[in-house]
Design an enzyme around this catalytic site. Structure first.
Site, PDB file in Angstrom:
ATOM      1  N   HIS A   1       0.947  -1.186   0.037  1.00  0.00           N
ATOM      2  CA  HIS A   1       0.050   0.134   0.025  1.00  0.00           C
ATOM      3  C   HIS A   1       0.835   1.168  -0.058  1.00  0.00           C
ATOM      4  O   HIS A   1       1.828   1.659   0.978  1.00  0.00           O
ATOM      5  CB  HIS A   1      -0.933   0.009   1.372  1.00  0.00           C
ATOM      6  CG  HIS A   1      -1.487   1.133   1.385  1.00  0.00           C
ATOM      7  ND1 HIS A   1      -1.594   2.139   2.418  1.00  0.00           N
ATOM      8  CD2 HIS A   1      -2.752   1.648   0.468  1.00  0.00           C
ATOM      9  CE1 HIS A   1      -2.326   3.007   2.146  1.00  0.00           C
ATOM     10  NE2 HIS A   1      -3.084   2.771   1.310  1.00  0.00           N
ATOM     11  N   SER A   2       0.608   2.300  -0.959  1.00  0.00           N
ATOM     12  CA  SER A   2       1.287   3.569  -1.082  1.00  0.00           C
ATOM     13  C   SER A   2       2.971   3.318  -1.134  1.00  0.00           C
ATOM     14  O   SER A   2       3.435   2.842  -2.011  1.00  0.00           O
ATOM     15  CB  SER A   2       0.856   4.264   0.176  1.00  0.00           C
ATOM     16  OG  SER A   2       0.984   5.559   0.198  1.00  0.00           O
ATOM     17  N   TYR A   3       3.747   3.683  -0.120  1.00  0.00           N
ATOM     18  CA  TYR A   3       5.030   3.642  -0.017  1.00  0.00           C
ATOM     19  C   TYR A   3       5.404   2.194  -0.054  1.00  0.00           C
ATOM     20  O   TYR A   3       6.419   1.771  -0.768  1.00  0.00           O
ATOM     21  CB  TYR A   3       5.299   3.983   1.335  1.00  0.00           C
ATOM     22  CG  TYR A   3       6.834   3.439   1.738  1.00  0.00           C
ATOM     23  CD1 TYR A   3       8.133   3.859   1.065  1.00  0.00           C
ATOM     24  CD2 TYR A   3       6.846   2.588   2.860  1.00  0.00           C
ATOM     25  CE1 TYR A   3       9.021   3.367   1.746  1.00  0.00           C
ATOM     26  CE2 TYR A   3       8.090   2.049   3.275  1.00  0.00           C
ATOM     27  CZ  TYR A   3       9.426   2.486   2.640  1.00  0.00           C
ATOM     28  OH  TYR A   3      10.497   1.686   2.886  1.00  0.00           O
ATOM     29  N   GLY A   4       4.647   1.245   0.376  1.00  0.00           N
ATOM     30  CA  GLY A   4       4.804  -0.253   0.210  1.00  0.00           C
ATOM     31  C   GLY A   4       5.043  -0.726  -1.181  1.00  0.00           C
ATOM     32  O   GLY A   4       5.594  -1.678  -1.171  1.00  0.00           O
TER      33      GLY A   4
END
Length: 215
Positions: free
Chosen positions: A67-70
């Site tokens: 998710h996102s930065y992930g």
């Protein structure tokens, strides 16, 4: 950024109830692992968090969800553990290539957020509207370029799940539109905000079940 495995609780429960093995990870320096935050915690640290979990749990044919930065983290993990990763799902996330950093992929507005560091001097503060459990995020992980050794051609599938319900303009629209016309990707749009795993867990679970069903 700033969150832990707890933000996947609803999604995790749904998938486990259907018999799937699910491992929501909290990265080093965050949430219940915030006591490990120090200046040396970087992107490589977080990639190693995932690779180590794959190894210790002896996981194979794995679908990694970032998710996102992930998105930075799962890309690096798939590169370093190609024998354990089957597919990648980017959940309203950055999609890096070799040499990219989170810093290089985001807008000036987001960079200003990154530079609002806490009293340690090496972690970005959570934004005011984040969940009360959110903690500061190691800034080195946002600045360090990703280094890839291959082209991820071993992956069976790459999916991008776009959050179409941002209150203002989504920073991921250009990424979603680009991948939507790329034959190497499967794209989806869900009506929730950025935290789709909390806004639309049922719809997201269906997508993940579809990805996992064809291993």
């Amino acid at each position: 950024m700033c969150h832990g495995g707890w933000c996947f609780e609803d999604l995790t429960r749904r998938l486990r109830d259907l018999g799937h093995s699910v491992h929501p990870l909290t990265l080093t320096g965050l949430s219940e692992r915030r006591h490990l935050l120090q200046g040396t915690v970087n992107l490589d640290t977080h990639i190693q968090d995932v690779v180590a979990a794959l190894d210790v749990e002896d996981l194979r044919d794995t679908v990694l969800v970032g998710h996102s930065y992930g998105g930075m983290v799962i890309t690096g993990a798939a590169d370093r553990a190609p024998d354990r990763v089957d597919s990648l799902v980017y959940l309203d996330a950055v999609v890096p290539t070799d040499g990219d950093s989170c810093w290089s992929l985001v807008s000036e507005q987001e960079r200003r957020w990154y530079l609002d560091v806490d009293e340690t001097g090496y972690a970005s503060r959570p934004l005011p509207f984040f969940d009360a459990r959110a903690t500061s995020h190691p800034i080195a992980s946002l600045l360090q370029p990703l280094r890839l050794t291959g082209d991820l051609g071993h992956l069976r599938r790459r999916d991008y799940v776009y959050a179409a319900g941002w209150a203002d303009q989504s920073p991921f629209t250009a990424t979603y539109e680009r991948l939507s016309v790329d034959p190497g990707w499967t794209t989806h749009a869900l009506p929730g905000g950025h935290n789709l795993m909390r806004d639309t867990p049922d719809e997201l679970a269906k997508i993940l079940l579809d990805v996992a069903a064809y291993r």
